[in-house]
Enzyme design. Structure first.
Site, PDB file in Angstrom:
ATOM      1  CB  CYS A 247      -0.942  -0.031   1.280  1.00 34.62           C
ATOM      2  SG  CYS A 247      -2.463   1.052   0.954  1.00 34.62           S
TER       3      CYS A 247
ATOM      4  CG  HIS B 290      -3.447  -3.814   3.579  1.00 36.59           C
ATOM      5  ND1 HIS B 290      -2.365  -3.184   4.284  1.00 36.59           N
ATOM      6  CD2 HIS B 290      -4.017  -2.597   3.092  1.00 36.59           C
ATOM      7  CE1 HIS B 290      -2.192  -2.146   4.148  1.00 36.59           C
ATOM      8  NE2 HIS B 290      -3.397  -1.563   3.424  1.00 36.59           N
TER       9      HIS B 290
ATOM     10  CD  GLU C 108      -0.885  -6.304   5.688  1.00 32.17           C
ATOM     11  OE1 GLU C 108      -1.249  -5.127   5.855  1.00 32.17           O
ATOM     12  OE2 GLU C 108      -0.722  -6.644   4.499  1.00 32.17           O
TER      13      GLU C 108
END
Length: 182
Positions: free
Chosen positions: A73, A161, A163
């Site tokens: 990002c 993202h 994660e």
């Protein structure tokens, strides 16, 4: 053992990036973005997401360390802004599920996700033009540059993202980056 540092750019998911790598049995450390580049000893660097391009600390210096870099990002936006691309406001805005088309099935970071994947992303700001040497490797209906790579310099970025649990196959992206670092 592969050692990767996660640079904290004050993002709300940074601790999850560290955990994702730790869960892959990587020696991982979370470092503040004010850490001098000379203090970093790693096989790879993750530039975390974060709220503001004005608070990126020494991130530009980390690009000269001759190790693979993975920008997430804001981290990808740092790569673009520091290396001659451009970043601007997105048309879409806040966080949402996004269907992403993988444009390069051979890309070492995101190619294994081809032809499509579903991700969790913010588009408040986004890369508008990739820097020289980079290839756009993923796109979506809301963002032209969802991922980019410069394989000659081992510099990679994603707008989304990997994660977070909302992103399909996010762990695979981290596994791919660990393979690049090895």
């Amino acid at each position: 053992m592969t050692r990767i540092v996660v640079i904290d750019n004050h993002g709300q998911f940074t601790h999850l990036e560290r955990r994702a790598l730790r869960d892959l049995d990587v020696d991982v450390e979370l470092l503040d973005n004010e850490t001098p580049a000379s203090d970093i000893d790693a096989d790879g660097i993750v530039l975390s997401g974060g709220p503001d391009m004005d608070r990126i600390g020494n991130c530009a210096d980390y690009l000269d360390l001759d190790v693979p870099v993975f920008g997430i990002c804001l981290g990808m936006q740092i790569l673009a802004a520091e290396l001659g691309g451009s970043v601007g406001s997105g048309d879409y805005g806040g966080y949402a599920d996004v269907d992403v088309d993988i444009l390069d099935g051979g890309d070492p970071l995101v190619g294994s996700l081809a032809p499509k994947t579903r991700v969790w992303a913010s588009h408040a700001d986004e890369v508008k033009e990739v820097p020289e040497g980079f290839t756009r490797t993923a796109t979506s209906d809301v963002c032209d540059v969802e991922a980019m790579s410069d394989t000659d310099r081992d510099l990679y970025g994603v707008q989304w993202h990997p994660e977070v649990a909302h992103t399909e196959r996010g762990e695979e992206v981290f596994e791919n980056f660990v393979s690049i670092c090895e």
